[in-house]
Design an enzyme around this catalytic site. Structure first.
Site, PDB file in Angstrom:
ATOM      1  N   ARG A  75      49.398  35.998  37.057  1.00 41.00           N
ATOM      2  CA  ARG A  75      49.115  35.659  38.455  1.00 41.00           C
ATOM      3  C   ARG A  75      48.770  36.941  39.203  1.00 41.00           C
ATOM      4  NH1 ARG A  75      53.151  35.033  43.246  1.00 41.00           N
ATOM      5  NH2 ARG A  75      51.677  34.397  44.840  1.00 41.00           N
ATOM      6  N   HIS A 119      47.286  37.331  49.545  1.00 40.97           N
ATOM      7  CA  HIS A 119      48.611  37.936  49.416  1.00 40.97           C
ATOM      8  C   HIS A 119      48.686  39.079  50.447  1.00 40.97           C
ATOM      9  CE1 HIS A 119      52.142  38.303  46.398  1.00 40.97           C
ATOM     10  NE2 HIS A 119      52.432  39.101  47.405  1.00 40.97           N
ATOM     11  N   GLU A 165      53.454  33.072  50.354  1.00 40.53           N
ATOM     12  CA  GLU A 165      54.557  33.224  51.291  1.00 40.53           C
ATOM     13  C   GLU A 165      54.151  33.304  52.765  1.00 40.53           C
ATOM     14  OE1 GLU A 165      56.945  36.530  49.993  1.00 40.53           O
ATOM     15  OE2 GLU A 165      57.477  35.550  48.121  1.00 40.53           O
ATOM     16  N   ASN A 294      58.567  31.018  45.231  1.00 42.76           N
ATOM     17  CA  ASN A 294      59.017  32.398  44.996  1.00 42.76           C
ATOM     18  C   ASN A 294      60.475  32.461  45.430  1.00 42.76           C
ATOM     19  OD1 ASN A 294      56.342  32.802  44.456  1.00 42.76           O
ATOM     20  ND2 ASN A 294      55.946  34.197  46.150  1.00 42.76           N
ATOM     21  N   TYR A 296      64.275  34.716  45.252  1.00 43.79           N
ATOM     22  CA  TYR A 296      64.912  35.989  44.922  1.00 43.79           C
ATOM     23  C   TYR A 296      66.427  36.024  45.086  1.00 43.79           C
ATOM     24  CZ  TYR A 296      60.375  38.135  44.238  1.00 43.79           C
ATOM     25  OH  TYR A 296      59.144  38.444  43.736  1.00 43.79           O
ATOM     26  N   GLU A 367      57.188  33.479  41.450  1.00 37.57           N
ATOM     27  CA  GLU A 367      57.811  34.812  41.504  1.00 37.57           C
ATOM     28  C   GLU A 367      59.319  34.678  41.379  1.00 37.57           C
ATOM     29  OE1 GLU A 367      57.022  37.418  44.865  1.00 37.57           O
ATOM     30  OE2 GLU A 367      54.903  36.862  44.822  1.00 37.57           O
ATOM     31  N   TRP A 413      58.255  38.543  38.535  1.00 41.48           N
ATOM     32  CA  TRP A 413      57.764  39.560  39.458  1.00 41.48           C
ATOM     33  C   TRP A 413      58.494  40.856  39.154  1.00 41.48           C
ATOM     34  CZ3 TRP A 413      53.780  39.757  42.815  1.00 41.48           C
ATOM     35  CH2 TRP A 413      53.686  40.959  43.533  1.00 41.48           C
TER      36      TRP A 413
HETATM   37  C1  GAL Z   1      57.696  38.717  47.559  1.00 44.26           C
HETATM   38  C2  GAL Z   1      56.257  39.139  47.594  1.00 44.26           C
HETATM   39  C3  GAL Z   1      55.884  40.153  46.578  1.00 44.26           C
HETATM   40  C4  GAL Z   1      56.972  41.163  46.264  1.00 44.26           C
HETATM   41  C5  GAL Z   1      58.331  40.498  46.161  1.00 44.26           C
HETATM   42  C6  GAL Z   1      59.504  41.451  46.036  1.00 44.26           C
HETATM   43  O1  GAL Z   1      58.090  38.309  48.822  1.00 44.26           O
HETATM   44  O2  GAL Z   1      55.406  38.030  47.424  1.00 44.26           O
HETATM   45  O3  GAL Z   1      54.700  40.755  47.008  1.00 44.26           O
HETATM   46  O4  GAL Z   1      56.931  42.223  47.115  1.00 44.26           O
HETATM   47  O5  GAL Z   1      58.595  39.698  47.260  1.00 44.26           O
HETATM   48  O6  GAL Z   1      59.920  41.911  47.275  1.00 44.26           O
END
Ligand code: GAL
Length: 457
Positions: A75, A119, A165, A294, A296, A367, A413
């Site tokens: 991607r 992006h 995002e 995405n 985290y 991600e 990611w």
């Molecule tokens: C996401 C973003 C990415 C990368 C990742 C880690 O929000 O799409 O570009 O930076 O976070 O912070």
């Protein structure tokens, strides 16, 4: 590691501004990130993406590394100002050639391209001349740019993502001002979010009407969301956690899956939240062929009982004060170098929440990953924390699949360490180490771990 479905898509992800460099090469116009990085004190250590990983020149080497790692999908994003230097009008042939060659080489190496159209690197001219994402004229410009991409690449690209995002663009770009274009407001995030949604819808409409019938690809959007766990069992905290998810993810996903904003936002934001016309609602509803996610981290959510301080980290930008939610973390949770807590079960719960709220859509994690302070020792990065992170989150994904969630793919990611926006080059998210002086790439232990794991029968 437990077995994933045979046809599960394994991939890795990057974005144009974070890796390409070559900021003025071959007719590329400036983007809002090129400009934002020049403002003193916006980016850690004064870093910028002028060279980044120099992927614009080293892309062949990068594809070889991807092949060695065994990924099936990659991607990446297209830099709008490479295709249209001022965001409008005729395409720049050298920009087209760059992505066209990249796509060909990926396919020759058996790697499926997944292409994000936006992006965050908006052509600077559209910011200066049209007021960026605040302008009602932007969706039509985006759809024209998208059409150029479908026209030139759609014969080979079968997986499109319109926007990455929109929440980040709206909140960090127009609310907290920590990302380009650096604006601070408690109303602009909702205006920007609105235009982003309409831009997505218009681009999808162009694809569906003019390209999808013959090109036979799919198109979706990648939204980001953390999990929000109720701090206590009280009904007030449970409602707060639900509200927090609605202000984060349902803000962008409800219009796409249900045709309107969540009721909690209509109530909490009031007349700062624009309304869709009947025609816009129709264009939006059903405008994603898959649910790009995405993800985290996780935080606790509690009812703030009206006590959120305006201007606090989470309060600025019409975020928490509109939701009336207080956020916190469990100090026992381990954290990455971004200070994001590592909570794999939050990933499972979020997948199940999406599954239930949107009537079992196909979900693709576009991600997931982590930053650690990786050091090169004797030519190696033994990033065991990163391996543990991925093992934990993939286990959570597997559980979600077992529980019936239609999760069809996972993109780590990131493929390599890169320009991490306002954090500059200090935060290392990559499966490959990048020496930013020599631009040498070195696979980390996690890249080998992924290769072995993906080859499991
Ligand atoms: C996401 C973003 C990415 C990368 C990742 C880690 O929000 O799409 O570009 O930076 O976070 O912070």
């Amino acid at each position: 590691m437990r077995k994933f479905p045979e046809d599960f898509i394994w991939g890795t992800a990057t974005s144009s501004y974070q890796i390409e460099g070559a900021w003025q090469d071959d007719g590329k116009g400036p983007s809002i990130w090129d400009a934002f990085c020049q403002i003193p004190d916006r980016i850690k250590h004064g870093d910028h993406g002028r060279v980044a990983c120099d992927h614009y020149h080293k892309w062949r080497e990068d594809i070889t590394l991807m092949k060695e790692m065994g990924v099936q999908a990659y991607r990446f994003s297209i830099a709008w100002p490479r295709i249209q230097p001022d965001g409008k009008g005729k395409a720049n042939p050298k920009g087209i050639a760059f992505y066209s060659d990249l796509i060909d080489a990926l396919l020759e190496n058996g790697i499926e391209p997944w292409v994000t159209l936006y992006h965050w690197d908006l052509p600077l001219a559209l910011q200066l001349e049209e007021d960026g994402w605040l302008s009602p004229s932007i969706p039509a410009y985006f759809a024209e740019y998208a059409a150029i991409c479908f026209e030139h690449f759609g014969d080979r690209v079968k997986n499109w993502i319109t926007l990455n995002e929109p929440w980040v663009v709206a909140i960090l770009g127009y609310g907290q001002g920590v990302f380009a274009p650096g604006r601070t407001s408690n109303s602009e995030p909702y205006l920007a979010g609105h235009q982003l949604l309409l831009a997505h819808a218009q681009a999808v409409d162009v694809y569906r009407k003019q390209y999808q019938p013959r090109q036979q690809g799919r198109i979706g959007i990648s939204n980001n969301c953390d999990w929000r766990e109720p701090l206590t069992d009280s009904s007030a905290d449970k409602a707060a956690a639900e509200r927090a998810l609605e202000f984060f993810l349902a803000w962008f996903a409800d219009p796409i899956y249900k045709g309107h904003y969540p009721a909690s936002m209509v109530k909490g934001v009031g007349d700062r939240l624009p309304a869709f016309s009947a025609a816009e609602r129709k264009l939006l509803k059903g405008s994603s062929d898959f649910f790009g996610l995405n993800h985290y981290t996780t935080m606790f959510a509690a009812d703030s009982q009206g006590k959120i301080e305006k201007g606090s980290v989470y309060g600025n930008g019409g975020l928490s004060e509109d939701q009336d939610v207080s956020l916190s973390v469990d100090p026992a949770w381990k954290q990455t170098s971004m200070k994001w807590s590592i909570v794999p079960w939050g990933c499972r719960k979020l997948l199940e929440w999406i599954d239930a709220r949107y009537d079992r859509p196909e979900i693709v994690i576009t991600e997931n990953g982590c930053a650690f302070d990786d050091q090169l020792v004797d030519g190696e990065v033994n990033d065991l924390d990163r391996i543990a992170f991925y093992a934990g989150y993939l286990e959570a994904c597997h559980q979600a699949i077992e529980n019936g969630v239609k999760l069809s793919g996972y993109f780590a990611w990131s493929f390599m360490d890169n320009f991490e926006w306002a954090s500059g080059y200090e935060k290392r998210f990559g499966l490959h180490y990048v020496n930013f002086e020599t631009l040498e790439r070195i696979p980390k232990a996690s890249a080998r771990w992924f290769r072995d794991m993906m080859q499991l029968p």
